[in-house]
Design an enzyme around this catalytic site. Sequence first.
Site, PDB file in Angstrom:
ATOM      1  CB  ALA A 116       3.813  -2.098 -71.928  1.00  0.00           C
ATOM      2  CB  SER A 117       9.798  -2.844 -70.249  1.00  0.00           C
ATOM      3  OG  SER A 117      10.600  -3.165 -70.515  1.00  0.00           O
ATOM      4  CB  CYS A 118       9.958  -7.988 -71.460  1.00  0.00           C
ATOM      5  SG  CYS A 118       8.394  -8.475 -71.928  1.00  0.00           S
ATOM      6  CB  ILE A 119      14.371  -5.400 -70.457  1.00  0.00           C
ATOM      7  CG1 ILE A 119      14.117  -5.240 -72.452  1.00  0.00           C
ATOM      8  CG2 ILE A 119      14.432  -7.138 -71.149  1.00  0.00           C
ATOM      9  CD1 ILE A 119      15.087  -5.340 -73.275  1.00  0.00           C
TER      10      ILE A 119
ATOM     11  CG  ASN B 163      15.880  -7.835 -66.045  1.00  0.00           C
ATOM     12  OD1 ASN B 163      16.089  -7.727 -64.755  1.00  0.00           O
ATOM     13  ND2 ASN B 163      14.678  -7.237 -66.908  1.00  0.00           N
TER      14      ASN B 163
END
Lengths: 160, 102
Positions: free
Chosen positions: B99-102, A31
Amino acid sequence: MNEFHGEIRKMMIILSKATLDNVYAAFVLANGARMEGIEAEMFFTFFGLEAIHKGKLEHLHIATVGNPAMHIPTLLGGLPGMETLATNMMKKEMERIDMPDVHEFLDILTASGVKLWACKLAMDMFHYKKEDLYEGVDDVITVGDFYKKGEGLGTHMLFI
Amino acid sequence: MNKIIADSTIQVNEEGYLTDFSQWNQAIGTALSTEANIVMTPRHWEVIDYLQAEFKKDIPLSIRKIGKSNVVDIKEFYALFPVAPLKTASKIAGIPKPASCI
């Protein structure tokens, strides 16, 4: 590193394990690639197939035995219910950081354009059929097919 | 650093994200979208409006939140902003890089 100045164009991620931490690592990497504009394809082989098996994907566990990061004695880790307890604790933490469950994560991956491939050899070994798998799985293919899909400059392969 | 775009001077960081949202206007957004090779449609602007509204509420953005937004689903989000959608849309919207990884 001259190809695209070393830029990563495509990630080919092979998942061979079904412990929840490994499955999440593979999903986050796939993802994350799409979020950066990088193509991503996943190949599910051996126990990794459980992550796309309709009857099993909701019941994946983390390993409490043989996992030094659990910081509990191996004998205790083997007691009945320990894996469930540890898994439930981990799932609670994951919800807190906005991590989807396995099924929702697969939905996110397919909507994001990640290709999902099941390994033919492992499918035969476990007597799984295509209809046993999550509906977003693209196809059941051989390892040779998978390599073929990784052709081109800027492709990287990752084995989990 | 300063950047001159759409007849305005704006402050951006080294990756080209606006550092002061109050400097943003639609002409700047349109010029930034051109730099990202995107031709804006009313659907694009609906998504940009949503991102800006979440930013004003201090809600961190992620692909999962986009999917649950009832504004756009993940598939359409990728169709509207094909390359790195959350980053690209945030840049056009004049808000910080997510800044999110998902």
